[in-house]
Scaffold this motif. Structure first.
Motif, PDB file in Angstrom:
ATOM      1  N   TYR A  25       0.833  -1.210   0.000  1.00 25.73           N
ATOM      2  CA  TYR A  25       0.000   0.000   0.000  1.00 25.73           C
ATOM      3  C   TYR A  25       0.872   1.266   0.000  1.00 25.73           C
ATOM      4  N   THR A  26       1.996   1.216   0.700  1.00 28.52           N
ATOM      5  CA  THR A  26       2.902   2.376   0.750  1.00 28.52           C
ATOM      6  C   THR A  26       3.370   2.738  -0.652  1.00 28.52           C
ATOM      7  N   ASP A  27       3.735   1.738  -1.433  1.00 25.78           N
ATOM      8  CA  ASP A  27       4.166   1.992  -2.813  1.00 25.78           C
ATOM      9  C   ASP A  27       3.041   2.693  -3.586  1.00 25.78           C
ATOM     10  N   ALA A  28       1.808   2.212  -3.391  1.00 21.94           N
ATOM     11  CA  ALA A  28       0.675   2.806  -4.117  1.00 21.94           C
ATOM     12  C   ALA A  28       0.430   4.255  -3.684  1.00 21.94           C
ATOM     13  N   VAL A  29       0.569   4.519  -2.376  1.00 22.48           N
ATOM     14  CA  VAL A  29       0.341   5.882  -1.873  1.00 22.48           C
ATOM     15  C   VAL A  29       1.401   6.836  -2.412  1.00 22.48           C
ATOM     16  N   LEU A  30       2.658   6.403  -2.340  1.00 15.32           N
ATOM     17  CA  LEU A  30       3.762   7.309  -2.670  1.00 15.32           C
ATOM     18  C   LEU A  30       3.952   7.515  -4.169  1.00 15.32           C
ATOM     19  N   ASN A  31       3.642   6.484  -4.956  1.00 16.15           N
ATOM     20  CA  ASN A  31       4.055   6.526  -6.365  1.00 16.15           C
ATOM     21  C   ASN A  31       2.940   6.442  -7.397  1.00 16.15           C
ATOM     22  N   THR A  32       1.690   6.285  -6.957  1.00  9.22           N
ATOM     23  CA  THR A  32       0.623   6.049  -7.934  1.00  9.22           C
ATOM     24  C   THR A  32      -0.662   6.788  -7.570  1.00  9.22           C
ATOM     25  N   VAL A  33      -1.591   6.798  -8.515  1.00  8.22           N
ATOM     26  CA  VAL A  33      -2.931   7.320  -8.228  1.00  8.22           C
ATOM     27  C   VAL A  33      -3.920   6.159  -8.035  1.00  8.22           C
ATOM     28  N   ALA A  34      -3.384   4.971  -7.751  1.00  7.64           N
ATOM     29  CA  ALA A  34      -4.255   3.829  -7.446  1.00  7.64           C
ATOM     30  C   ALA A  34      -5.092   4.137  -6.211  1.00  7.64           C
ATOM     31  N   THR A  35      -4.499   4.895  -5.289  1.00  8.03           N
ATOM     32  CA  THR A  35      -5.246   5.391  -4.137  1.00  8.03           C
ATOM     33  C   THR A  35      -5.058   6.900  -4.068  1.00  8.03           C
ATOM     34  N   LEU A  36      -6.070   7.591  -3.594  1.00  8.90           N
ATOM     35  CA  LEU A  36      -5.925   9.044  -3.436  1.00  8.90           C
ATOM     36  C   LEU A  36      -5.485   9.386  -2.014  1.00  8.90           C
ATOM     37  N   ASP A  37      -5.139   8.366  -1.252  1.00  9.63           N
ATOM     38  CA  ASP A  37      -4.484   8.548   0.031  1.00  9.63           C
ATOM     39  C   ASP A  37      -3.153   9.243  -0.222  1.00  9.63           C
ATOM     40  N   THR A  38      -2.801  10.197   0.633  1.00 10.78           N
ATOM     41  CA  THR A  38      -1.525  10.898   0.448  1.00 10.78           C
ATOM     42  C   THR A  38      -0.617  10.760   1.665  1.00 10.78           C
ATOM     43  N   VAL A  39      -1.104  10.041   2.677  1.00  8.07           N
ATOM     44  CA  VAL A  39      -0.329   9.884   3.910  1.00  8.07           C
ATOM     45  C   VAL A  39       0.332   8.504   3.913  1.00  8.07           C
ATOM     46  N   THR A  40       1.644   8.482   4.060  1.00  6.12           N
ATOM     47  CA  THR A  40       2.353   7.195   4.100  1.00  6.12           C
ATOM     48  C   THR A  40       1.810   6.360   5.254  1.00  6.12           C
ATOM     49  N   PRO A  41       1.320   5.152   4.961  1.00 15.05           N
ATOM     50  CA  PRO A  41       0.688   4.380   6.035  1.00 15.05           C
ATOM     51  C   PRO A  41       1.718   3.811   7.020  1.00 15.05           C
ATOM     52  N   SER A  42       1.372   3.847   8.294  1.00 14.10           N
ATOM     53  CA  SER A  42       2.212   3.194   9.301  1.00 14.10           C
ATOM     54  C   SER A  42       1.647   1.790   9.524  1.00 14.10           C
ATOM     55  N   LEU A  43       2.457   0.954  10.127  1.00 19.19           N
ATOM     56  CA  LEU A  43       1.992  -0.394  10.464  1.00 19.19           C
ATOM     57  C   LEU A  43       0.774  -0.300  11.393  1.00 19.19           C
ATOM     58  N   ALA A  44       0.827   0.660  12.311  1.00 13.94           N
ATOM     59  CA  ALA A  44      -0.280   0.819  13.279  1.00 13.94           C
ATOM     60  C   ALA A  44      -1.571   1.233  12.567  1.00 13.94           C
ATOM     61  N   SER A  45      -1.450   2.120  11.578  1.00 19.30           N
ATOM     62  CA  SER A  45      -2.673   2.561  10.888  1.00 19.30           C
ATOM     63  C   SER A  45      -3.268   1.433  10.055  1.00 19.30           C
ATOM     64  N   ARG A  46      -2.399   0.601   9.472  1.00 20.45           N
ATOM     65  CA  ARG A  46      -2.906  -0.553   8.708  1.00 20.45           C
ATOM     66  C   ARG A  46      -3.504  -1.606   9.647  1.00 20.45           C
ATOM     67  N   ALA A  47      -2.935  -1.716  10.854  1.00 17.41           N
ATOM     68  CA  ALA A  47      -3.485  -2.668  11.834  1.00 17.41           C
ATOM     69  C   ALA A  47      -4.899  -2.233  12.222  1.00 17.41           C
ATOM     70  N   GLU A  48      -5.079  -0.927  12.395  1.00 17.68           N
ATOM     71  CA  GLU A  48      -6.409  -0.399  12.733  1.00 17.68           C
ATOM     72  C   GLU A  48      -7.385  -0.661  11.578  1.00 17.68           C
ATOM     73  N   TRP A  49      -6.886  -0.426  10.361  1.00 19.27           N
ATOM     74  CA  TRP A  49      -7.701  -0.677   9.160  1.00 19.27           C
ATOM     75  C   TRP A  49      -8.123  -2.151   9.104  1.00 19.27           C
ATOM     76  N   LEU A  50      -7.182  -3.050   9.398  1.00 20.77           N
ATOM     77  CA  LEU A  50      -7.502  -4.491   9.347  1.00 20.77           C
ATOM     78  C   LEU A  50      -8.530  -4.854  10.422  1.00 20.77           C
ATOM     79  N   GLN A  51      -8.384  -4.210  11.581  1.00 23.99           N
ATOM     80  CA  GLN A  51      -9.338  -4.476  12.669  1.00 23.99           C
ATOM     81  C   GLN A  51     -10.752  -4.063  12.286  1.00 23.99           C
ATOM     82  N   HIS A  52     -10.868  -3.027  11.464  1.00 24.10           N
ATOM     83  CA  HIS A  52     -12.197  -2.571  11.042  1.00 24.10           C
ATOM     84  C   HIS A  52     -12.762  -3.433   9.921  1.00 24.10           C
ATOM     85  N   HIS A  53     -11.949  -4.369   9.418  1.00 28.69           N
ATOM     86  CA  HIS A  53     -12.447  -5.317   8.431  1.00 28.69           C
ATOM     87  C   HIS A  53     -12.720  -6.659   9.125  1.00 28.69           C
ATOM     88  N   GLY A  54     -12.879  -7.703   8.307  1.00 32.17           N
ATOM     89  CA  GLY A  54     -13.245  -8.992   8.911  1.00 32.17           C
ATOM     90  C   GLY A  54     -14.749  -9.142   8.865  1.00 32.17           C
TER      91      GLY A  54
END
Ligand SMILES: CC(C)(COP(=O)(O)OP(=O)(O)OC[C@H]1O[C@@H](n2cnc3c(N)ncnc32)[C@H](O)[C@@H]1OP(=O)(O)O)[C@@H](O)C(=O)NCCC(=O)NCCS
Length: 174
Positions: A25-54
């Motif tokens: 996801y970091t590669d997509a954020v930093l180098n592409t328009v695959a996501t319009l996210d502009t903040v480099t994701p931290s492991l903690a933020s992705r962990a929170e994201w995963l917790q909100h899924h399932g």
């Protein structure tokens, strides 16, 4: 048949997959328009994201030779009650694993899970210049709904957003 498919396994993501998911996801954020996210994701933020899924909103990973080569997710489209049968799909494949059918396999697995979960509509939002992704989702049967003009701004450019949808058979309450 694509070369990677024979040794490809798709399963639900676990917390052990977070470093690989975050790297992709970091590669997509930093180098592409695959996501319009502009903040480099931290492991903690992705962990929170995963917790909100399932459950109704799974995250799947594609594993090749024991390594996570890509991931895909179903996310909440809108939390108002009448949107219960609608979800949004995302799919990301690591650069070193692309063009071997993994994106196609992940989208197919996501669709099959969406059917089990009684979703009726899956929405994909893809920036108009992301031709690879448009090819992928159209190839999976999504049809174009429309284009939201200049709704994003990244890398000093206004971006048009294509909205596509896949309609699945679903009888609410069954
Ligand atoms: C879009 C993406 C997921 C595709 O993953 P992939 O594993 O390479 O996709 P596949 O190998 O299954 O290929 C799907 C189709 O796209 C085509 N394709 C893949 N990469 C391509 C490229 N760079 N140029 C042209 N066509 C390409 C394939 O030929 C295939 O078409 P076909 O079925 O007619 O042969 C991947 O490029 C990616 O992760 N991109 C960045 C993230 C992104 O854009 N995600 C979508 C937004 S949610």
């Amino acid at each position: 048949m694509h070369r990677a498919q024979a040794k490809l396994r798709i399963r639900d993501a676990t917390s052990h997959d977070l470093p690989a998911i975050t790297d992709i996801y970091t590669d997509a954020v930093l180098n592409t328009v695959a996501t319009l996210d502009t903040v480099t994701p931290s492991l903690a933020s992705r962990a929170e994201w995963l917790q909100h899924h399932g459950g109704r909103f799974p995250v799947l990973v594609a594993v090749v030779d024991g390594n996570v080569a890509g991931w895909a997710s179903l996310s909440v489209w809108n939390d108002r009650g009448a949107y219960t049968h609608t979800a949004e799909s995302s799919v990301y494949v690591a650069r070193t694993h692309r063009k071997r059918g993994i994106g196609t396999s992940l989208l197919a697995a996501l669709e099959s899970r969406a059917r089990e979960l009684t979703f009726h509509v899956i929405i994909a939002r893809v920036v108009s210049t992301n031709e690879t992704s448009l090819k992928l989702v159209r190839g999976a049967g999504y049809v174009d709904v429309g284009v939201i003009r200049e709704v994003g701004y990244k890398f000093d450019t206004w971006l048009d957003m294509c909205v596509l949808q896949l309609i699945l058979p679903c009888i609410p309450g069954k």
